[in-house]
Design a protein around this motif. Structure first.
Motif, short mmCIF file in Angstrom:
data_model
loop_
_atom_site.label_atom_id
_atom_site.label_comp_id
_atom_site.label_asym_id
_atom_site.label_seq_id
_atom_site.Cartn_x
_atom_site.Cartn_y
_atom_site.Cartn_z
N ALA A 176 0.79 -1.25 -0.02
CA ALA A 176 -0.10 0.01 -0.10
C ALA A 176 0.96 1.38 0.09
N SER A 177 2.19 1.05 -0.15
CA SER A 177 2.91 2.45 -0.02
C SER A 177 3.18 2.97 -1.69
N SER A 178 2.69 2.34 -2.67
CA SER A 178 2.75 3.01 -3.81
C SER A 178 1.70 2.15 -4.97
N GLY A 179 1.78 2.84 -6.00
CA GLY A 179 1.07 2.09 -7.37
C GLY A 179 -0.27 1.85 -7.01
N ILE A 180 -0.78 0.53 -7.33
CA ILE A 180 -2.25 0.05 -7.10
C ILE A 180 -2.81 0.17 -5.86
N GLY A 181 -1.79 -0.49 -4.91
CA GLY A 181 -2.33 -0.63 -3.46
C GLY A 181 -2.54 0.57 -2.74
N ALA B 121 3.38 -2.41 4.22
CA ALA B 121 4.63 -2.47 3.14
C ALA B 121 5.77 -1.94 4.02
N ARG B 122 6.97 -2.01 3.02
CA ARG B 122 8.22 -1.98 4.14
C ARG B 122 8.64 -0.39 4.32
N ARG B 123 8.15 0.58 3.20
CA ARG B 123 8.58 1.88 3.24
C ARG B 123 7.66 2.86 3.95
N ALA B 124 8.05 3.21 5.55
CA ALA B 124 7.34 3.61 6.35
C ALA B 124 6.90 5.06 6.03
N VAL C 179 6.50 -2.93 7.47
CA VAL C 179 6.81 -4.63 7.83
C VAL C 179 7.46 -5.12 6.35
N ASP C 180 8.41 -5.95 6.86
CA ASP C 180 9.13 -6.65 5.31
C ASP C 180 8.20 -7.90 5.47
N LEU C 181 7.34 -8.27 4.43
CA LEU C 181 6.62 -9.37 4.55
C LEU C 181 7.29 -10.61 4.33
N ASN D 60 -4.09 -9.46 -0.89
CA ASN D 60 -2.65 -9.85 -1.19
C ASN D 60 -1.94 -9.07 -2.42
N ASN D 61 -1.45 -7.86 -2.19
CA ASN D 61 -1.10 -7.16 -3.45
C ASN D 61 0.39 -6.86 -3.49
N ALA D 62 1.17 -6.95 -2.27
CA ALA D 62 2.59 -6.73 -2.37
C ALA D 62 3.22 -7.54 -3.35
N ALA E 70 10.11 -16.20 -13.40
CA ALA E 70 10.28 -16.26 -12.03
C ALA E 70 9.05 -15.57 -11.36
N TYR E 71 8.79 -14.22 -12.04
CA TYR E 71 7.44 -13.49 -11.33
C TYR E 71 6.26 -14.41 -11.81
N LEU E 72 6.07 -14.72 -12.94
CA LEU E 72 4.49 -15.39 -13.43
C LEU E 72 4.40 -16.80 -12.57
N SER F 266 5.43 -17.52 -9.56
CA SER F 266 4.99 -17.03 -8.45
C SER F 266 3.67 -16.54 -8.28
N LYS F 267 3.23 -15.80 -9.41
CA LYS F 267 1.86 -15.55 -9.49
C LYS F 267 0.85 -16.92 -9.65
N SER F 268 1.02 -17.55 -10.66
CA SER F 268 0.63 -18.80 -10.87
C SER F 268 0.29 -19.57 -9.37
N MET G 200 -0.98 -4.47 -18.03
CA MET G 200 0.17 -3.63 -17.53
C MET G 200 -0.67 -2.26 -17.14
N VAL G 201 0.31 -1.73 -15.93
CA VAL G 201 -0.56 -0.84 -15.04
C VAL G 201 0.90 0.24 -15.04
N ARG G 202 0.66 1.62 -15.11
CA ARG G 202 1.73 2.40 -15.03
C ARG G 202 2.06 2.77 -13.63
N THR G 203 3.21 2.03 -13.12
CA THR G 203 3.55 1.97 -11.51
C THR G 203 5.01 1.90 -11.65
N GLU G 204 5.46 1.95 -10.37
CA GLU G 204 7.05 1.70 -10.29
C GLU G 204 7.47 0.68 -10.68
N1 LIG Z 1 2.39 -2.86 -12.62
C1 LIG Z 1 1.74 -3.84 -13.42
O1 LIG Z 1 2.00 -3.50 -14.73
C2 LIG Z 1 1.25 -4.77 -13.09
C3 LIG Z 1 0.69 -5.80 -13.87
C4 LIG Z 1 0.09 -6.86 -13.31
C5 LIG Z 1 0.01 -7.20 -12.17
N2 LIG Z 1 0.48 -6.32 -11.08
C6 LIG Z 1 0.41 -6.55 -9.71
O2 LIG Z 1 -0.33 -5.67 -9.05
C7 LIG Z 1 0.37 -5.47 -7.67
C8 LIG Z 1 0.76 -4.01 -7.30
O3 LIG Z 1 1.92 -3.75 -7.98
P1 LIG Z 1 2.22 -2.06 -8.55
O4 LIG Z 1 2.14 -2.32 -10.10
O5 LIG Z 1 1.48 -1.24 -7.78
O6 LIG Z 1 3.94 -2.10 -8.24
P2 LIG Z 1 4.55 -1.35 -6.99
O7 LIG Z 1 4.18 0.27 -6.95
O8 LIG Z 1 5.98 -1.72 -7.28
O9 LIG Z 1 3.99 -1.71 -5.71
C9 LIG Z 1 4.49 -2.83 -5.08
C10 LIG Z 1 4.18 -2.90 -3.69
O10 LIG Z 1 4.65 -4.16 -3.02
C11 LIG Z 1 5.61 -3.44 -1.82
N3 LIG Z 1 6.34 -4.84 -1.47
C12 LIG Z 1 7.38 -5.22 -2.08
N4 LIG Z 1 8.13 -6.02 -1.41
C13 LIG Z 1 7.68 -6.08 -0.19
C14 LIG Z 1 8.03 -6.72 1.14
N5 LIG Z 1 9.19 -7.42 0.92
N6 LIG Z 1 7.40 -6.48 2.09
C15 LIG Z 1 6.28 -5.64 2.15
N7 LIG Z 1 6.00 -4.85 0.83
C16 LIG Z 1 6.59 -5.18 0.01
C17 LIG Z 1 6.14 -2.47 -2.19
O11 LIG Z 1 6.45 -1.63 -0.87
P3 LIG Z 1 7.58 -1.25 -0.12
O12 LIG Z 1 8.78 -1.23 -1.42
O13 LIG Z 1 7.34 -0.01 0.57
O14 LIG Z 1 8.00 -2.53 0.76
C18 LIG Z 1 4.82 -1.65 -2.93
O15 LIG Z 1 3.96 -1.18 -2.19
C19 LIG Z 1 1.56 -6.45 -7.54
O16 LIG Z 1 0.80 -7.62 -7.05
C20 LIG Z 1 1.76 -6.62 -9.03
O17 LIG Z 1 2.47 -7.99 -9.24
C21 LIG Z 1 1.13 -4.82 -11.60
#
Ligand SMILES: NC(=O)c1ccc[n+]([C@@H]2O[C@H](COP(=O)([O-])OP(=O)(O)OC[C@H]3O[C@@H](n4cnc5c(N)ncnc54)[C@H](OP(=O)(O)O)[C@@H]3O)[C@@H](O)[C@H]2O)c1
Length: 267
Positions: free
Chosen positions: A13-18, A36-39, A61-63, A88-90, A155-157, A159-161, A188-192
């Protein structure tokens, strides 16, 4: 079950979609617990929600750290008599060819550790409460790319499966006890996360605000799945003609990468 008055735990929940989903859920009347980790980033999201009249609390928290997760689970259970939803979005993503991964087993370990194991650990931590209260909804954020075979994200996919499969088992096993799940297949979503790959700057993508709407729908209506039409068509194709779909998509993805690389060189 609507959103208003619900307590929702949301990871990543510290960035992006969350972060966007937390804001949108709070605007609809949910109490949101942000993990999330970044307080500092979590505090910024929290302050924005509270300033707008919402209810939010940050749990840095580091999950991937089992002991730290145990402490946060105890805190969540202690501070919230009812927890309705866990999102569960991290996650972390790695884009790398398998041929360049032969000495990089750690890529597979670190993606599975946050994308799958951390989500399972948190779900198991909250499960006794869900069973005790007779309801609990678990949302998992995953990708359209588990529906359609694409290269470079093994690796990513994988884990998601695994995460999707866990969610399916959860509802198959505990659906009769009020435990429900929604699997959200984002395109695809425009995030970090997507911005980490330079050539994706040239790709049209969904906004994090719109993607957060998919999480809100998952919490509000609790469908089994939230997907794009393309993803659903991909699943149908893979269920019926997997060989054909895989051989048709392979050259398409190579061509798409070349086009994106050309466009991003042009700026
Ligand atoms: N962006 C895309 O194109 C896309 C496409 C398909 C699916 N998704 C999925 O959408 C979800 C959200 O991703 P996003 O695009 O919003 O990316 P994001 O902005 O990079 O967000 C990822 C989040 O996960 C947290 N995180 C990572 N490692 C962690 C850890 N060890 N402990 C706790 N928190 C942790 C990060 O916070 P901290 O760094 O602060 O810990 C951050 O808040 C993810 O599940 C991703 O796989 C994204």
């Amino acid at each position: 079950m609507s959103v208003d008055g619900r307590t929702v735990v949301i990871t990543g929940a510290s960035s992006g979609i969350g972060a966007e989903a937390a804001k949108r859920l709070a605007r609809r009347g949910a109490t949101v617990c942000l993990l999330a980790r970044r307080a500092d980033e979590l505090d910024a999201v929290c302050s924005e929600i509270v300033a707008a009249g919402g209810r939010a609390r940050a749990y840095p928290v580091d999950l991937t750290d089992a002991d730290a997760t145990e402490v946060v689970v105890a805190q969540l259970l202690d501070e919230h008599p009812v927890i309705d939803v866990l999102v569960n979005n991290a996650a972390r993503s790695i884009r790398r060819p398998i041929t360049e991964s032969v000495d990089r087993m750690h890529d597979y370990e670190r993606t599975i550790s946050i994308n799958y194991l951390a989500a399972v650990r948190l779900t198991l931590g909250l499960l006794p409460r869900f069973l005790e209260q007779g309801h609990g909804h678990v949302v998992v954020s995953t990708s359209m790319s588990t529906q359609i075979p694409i290269p470079l994200f093994s690796a990513y996919l994988a884990s998601k499966s695994a995460l999707e499969s866990f969610a399916r088992s959860l509802s198959a096993e505990l659906g009769g006890h009020g435990i429900t799940t929604t699997t959200v297949h984002f395109p695809m979503v425009r995030t970090e996360m997507s911005e980490a790959t330079d050539i994706y700057a040239a790709m049209p993508m969904m906004s994090p605000y719109k993607a957060a709407g998919w999480i809100v729908r998952a919490v509000d209506a609790r469908p089994t799945r939230v997907t794009s039409l393309t993803g659903a068509a991909g699943e149908l194709g893979m269920a019926t003609l997997p060989g054909v779909v895989t051989s048709v998509t392979r050259p398409l993805f190579k061509r798409m990468d070349r086009t994106l690389a050309r466009r991003s060189r042009r700026g």
